[in-house]
Every structure is written in C-alpha cells, then in structure tokens.
Design an enzyme around this catalytic site. Structure first.
Site, PDB file in Angstrom:
ATOM      1  N   ASP A 128       0.805  -1.230   0.000  1.00  0.00           N
ATOM      2  CA  ASP A 128       0.000   0.000   0.000  1.00  0.00           C
ATOM      3  C   ASP A 128       0.837   1.278   0.000  1.00  0.00           C
ATOM      4  O   ASP A 128       0.299   2.378   0.064  1.00  0.00           O
ATOM      5  CB  ASP A 128      -1.033   0.003   1.147  1.00  0.00           C
ATOM      6  CG  ASP A 128      -0.394   0.024   2.527  1.00  0.00           C
ATOM      7  OD1 ASP A 128       0.841  -0.019   2.599  1.00  0.00           O
ATOM      8  OD2 ASP A 128      -1.146   0.074   3.513  1.00  0.00           O
ATOM      9  N   HIS A 170       0.396   8.230   9.206  1.00  0.00           N
ATOM     10  CA  HIS A 170       0.809   6.852   9.518  1.00  0.00           C
ATOM     11  C   HIS A 170       2.321   6.622   9.405  1.00  0.00           C
ATOM     12  O   HIS A 170       2.827   5.638   9.943  1.00  0.00           O
ATOM     13  CB  HIS A 170       0.118   5.853   8.594  1.00  0.00           C
ATOM     14  CG  HIS A 170      -1.379   5.807   8.765  1.00  0.00           C
ATOM     15  ND1 HIS A 170      -1.973   5.580   9.979  1.00  0.00           N
ATOM     16  CD2 HIS A 170      -2.391   5.968   7.858  1.00  0.00           C
ATOM     17  CE1 HIS A 170      -3.293   5.592   9.817  1.00  0.00           C
ATOM     18  NE2 HIS A 170      -3.571   5.835   8.553  1.00  0.00           N
ATOM     19  N   GLY A 178       0.521   2.866   5.216  1.00  0.00           N
ATOM     20  CA  GLY A 178      -0.821   3.361   4.924  1.00  0.00           C
ATOM     21  C   GLY A 178      -0.856   4.575   4.006  1.00  0.00           C
ATOM     22  O   GLY A 178      -1.465   5.594   4.362  1.00  0.00           O
ATOM     23  N   HIS A 207      -8.918   6.812  10.610  1.00  0.00           N
ATOM     24  CA  HIS A 207      -7.900   5.878  11.101  1.00  0.00           C
ATOM     25  C   HIS A 207      -7.108   6.472  12.268  1.00  0.00           C
ATOM     26  O   HIS A 207      -6.926   7.698  12.334  1.00  0.00           O
ATOM     27  CB  HIS A 207      -6.932   5.518   9.967  1.00  0.00           C
ATOM     28  CG  HIS A 207      -7.609   4.887   8.783  1.00  0.00           C
ATOM     29  ND1 HIS A 207      -8.116   5.631   7.744  1.00  0.00           N
ATOM     30  CD2 HIS A 207      -7.879   3.595   8.504  1.00  0.00           C
ATOM     31  CE1 HIS A 207      -8.667   4.811   6.849  1.00  0.00           C
ATOM     32  NE2 HIS A 207      -8.542   3.575   7.293  1.00  0.00           N
TER      33      HIS A 207
HETATM   34 ZN    ZN Z   1      -7.723   7.603   7.171  1.00  0.00          ZN
END
Ligand code: ZN
EC number: 3.5.1.98
Length: 410
Positions: A128, A170, A178, A207
């Site tokens: 990712d 992240h 991420g 998140h």
């Molecule tokens: Zn997010």
C-alpha cells in the site's frame, strides 16, 4: 463477565483520575471566544501550482489536490487568505524525524521508480506504499509544505495555516505506512515546538493517528488525541482506549475508539467532552489538527456517517481557543466529498457562507448527480451505544461496547 470488565476498568480509571489531580499543568485557562461568534480568522493557505501538480501525480488519491484547490478557488475563498508558496523540505529537515537510512533509501529508489528493490520491504515500501518515480520529491514537497505552514504560524503571518494536501499521519521514522511516505504532521509539530512549549495534536481521520502518537509517545510536551474507528482487522489496529503513552509521555496520548455509523451529533458530543478536558489539563500553546475526510458519509471506507457540518463544529471548538493552529488534510477516498468537506471547513474559518450549488469549474461534473455542497448522511445504523454510569471518578460515558470513551477518565 461484564461486571469483571467494568471493575477492572473502573479501578484503572480511578488511578487515572488520581493522577490527573496531580497534573503538572493544571493552570486552567478559560476558553476565549464564544461559539456563537462568526469565525473570521487570518488564514495562511499554502499553495503553488507546482505543489498541487506534484501531489496529484503521486498520491493514492489522484487529482484530489487539484479538486480541493479548484473548489476552494471556485467559491472565491482564495481572496480571503494569504497564499504562501511552500518550500521543498531538505533531507536535513525531514531527518528531524525520519532516519537517514529511510530517507536515503527513498531517494535511491525514487530515481527510477524501482518497486522491486529487496531492501524496500524493510522500510514499508511496496503493497500500500508503492514505489513510483519521483516518490522522494513528493515526500519532500508534502513535508516542506507543512513546514512552511508551521513557519507562518511561528512568524505570526496568520492565526491558522492550512495544508490540505498534508496530514500523512501513519508514516514512521523508518517506515512508510498506509499511503504515507513522510509524516508531515510530525515535522509540523516539531517545527512548532521550536517556539511553543506544549503542542496539541488532534486527529479526526477515520484511522488512528499511529505515526504521530508513536513519535511523541515518550514526551509530555506533545499531547496526541485521536478519534478513530477501532475494530478487529481495521488498519492500523492500534489506538485502544488503554494506550495512553509511555514513560514521561504516559497520559499524554488520548485515544477515542469508535464503532461504525457515528453521525455528527454524537461525534461532536464525544469530541467536545474530551477536548474540554484536554484543553484545561494540557493547556496547549499551539494546535495541529488532522482533518482526514474518510469519516464522511459516502466514503468508500463505509465506516462513519459524518458530514462537513459536524466536522466544522469540532473545528470551531478548537478555533475558539484562539491558539496558533495548523490544519492538515489526510484520508478521504470519495474525492468529491473530500473536496466538499475541506472547502466547507475553509469557508467556516473565513466566516464565509457558501452557496449550496457547486459553482461551475474544471471538476464540476464530479459533483453529480446533485451538484450540491452538502453531504447527506446515509441511513446506516450507528453502532456506538451511549449510556452513563455513575462512579466515584465521576460520570462515565460509555461509547461502543465494551470500549469506553476517554471522557470517563475525567
Ligand atoms: Zn484515514
């Protein structure tokens, strides 16, 4: 079983309550401002055509930077802000957080977009966080734009500074994660720390803001607050209520785990109850707020059920403290809704009322079929259950099952 859970939890909460009575920064500061006043902040908007083009081409959200900027421009909001050209971060600037080994590797593979380098896996690259040509330049552009915004606050060029193409919360010091290759939020906080003793980070992305929390988990100078979806298997898997920081930073990380379906009113209720205590107890001198829009109804994440109106109320609550405030973007995978959200927030900051009809502009056709600025919540159920329990530690607000909102500890 439930009783055992609450017994254990309540004993923990009482310890926390006891600790907070001894909190070192207990000098309470009343909120200046009044939530009914029209906001009209002096706002710095970090922008250059080159910066937007860089973010468009390499991001996991193609053309999103252009869509956001174009909608803000189409609503005539640029004329109400100071537009500042971002600088590109140097490797030394990024190394204030990231390791030399990570940055050097990112630079090396960026030259030809080598996605098969055997070392890349060690740095979280691939899957990712794919490697494409110019990825280092993208990271340096995003990091530099947030640093520029933070510098504008230090120089008092504005009360609020915006980098909607930033907020990549992240990334770790030696690892992409991420969709995030550089943690510009951390770089921005470190820049503000050059002048301000206590910096508060507030993350309302869907998140958990794990990279930022990790970066400051051992310090009491930066408090991180993250409201997010917390569910088995949901990325990044961290951010439980009990994660409160480590060592000297213990109690300076606040996590508010939530379930699917939360809407504006309940979110705002939870947000304000947490933030009122955070503001009083931590007494921040500056704020960095990550406003990821993947909480919006209609996002492919299909989790929360928020609208820009609810997020704007949360933002107003923070702005009413009248502190230097750095605003960042983040997630947001329904590109049109993300542009709607951040444009609405920009209008809110500037005290501008925006017409419901999307103005004609380059991306107009993306806003069909209603061509309206509003986002309607969907009819999905709210999986968060709220009830109050009286305890020696005060009122306990239970959100979710069996998790509890951090409000309970105060
Ligand atoms: Zn997010």
């Amino acid at each position: 079983m439930c009783l055992t859970f609450y017994e254990v939890l309540l004993s923990k909460l009482q310890q926390v309550h006891y600790f907070l009575k001894k909190w070192p920064n207990l000098t309470s500061m009343s909120c200046k401002g009044n939530s009914n006043e029209t906001l009209k902040r002096k706002v710095v908007y970090v922008y250059s055509p080159q910066y937007i083009e860089t973010c468009d081409s390499l991001s996991k959200v193609p053309n999103r930077a252009s869509m956001v900027h174009s909608l803000i421009e189409a609503y005539g909001l640029l004329q109400h802000m100071s537009i500042v050209k971002p600088h590109v971060a140097t490797i030394e600037e990024m190394a204030k957080f990231h390791t030399d080994a990570y940055l050097e590797h990112l630079y090396k593979i960026s030259q030809d977009g080598d996605n098969d380098d055997p070392q890349s896996g060690d740095f979280g690259l691939g899957y990712d966080c794919p490697v494409v040509e110019g990825i280092y330049d993208y990271a340096a552009a995003v990091g530099g734009a947030t640093l520029t915004a933070a510098q504008c606050l230090l120089d008092k060029r504005g009360e609020v500074a915006i980098n909607w193409a930033g907020g990549w919360h992240h990334a770790k010091k030696d690892e992409a994660s991420g969709f995030c290759y550089v943690n510009d939020a951390v770089l921005g906080i470190l820049k503000l720390r050059e002048k301000y003793e206590r910096v508060l980070y507030v993350d309302v992305d869907l998140h958990h803001g794990d990279g930022v929390e990790d970066a400051f988990s051992f310090t009491s100078k930066v408090m991180t607050v993250s409201l997010h979806k917390f569910s088995p298997g949901f990325f990044p898997g961290t951010g439980d209520l009990c994660d409160t920081g480590l060592g000297k930073g213990r109690w300076y990380a606040v996590n508010v785990p939530l379930d699917d379906g939360i809407k504006d009113d309940r979110y705002f209720q939870v947000f304000t109850s947490v933030m009122q205590e955070v503001q009083t107890l931590f007494n921040p001198e500056a704020v960095v707020m990550q406003l990821g829009a993947d909480t919006m109804a209609g996002d492919p994440m299909c989790s929360f059920n928020m609208t820009p109106v609810g997020v704007a109320k949360c933002l107003r609550h923070v702005l009413d403290w009248h502190l230097p405030t750095l605003l960042l973007g983040g997630g947001g995978y329904n590109l049109a809704n993300t542009a709607r959200c951040w444009t609405y927030l920009t209008g809110t900051l500037l005290g501008q009322t925006l017409a419901s009809e999307i103005p004609d502009h380059e991306f107009f056709t993306e806003y069909g079929p209603d061509y309206s600025l509003e986002i309607s919540p969907s009819c999905r159920p709210d999986r968060n259950e709220t009830k109050h329990l009286d305890t020696p530690a005060g009122v306990v607000l239970v959100v979710g099952k069996p998790r509890m909102c951090v409000r309970c500890i105060w």
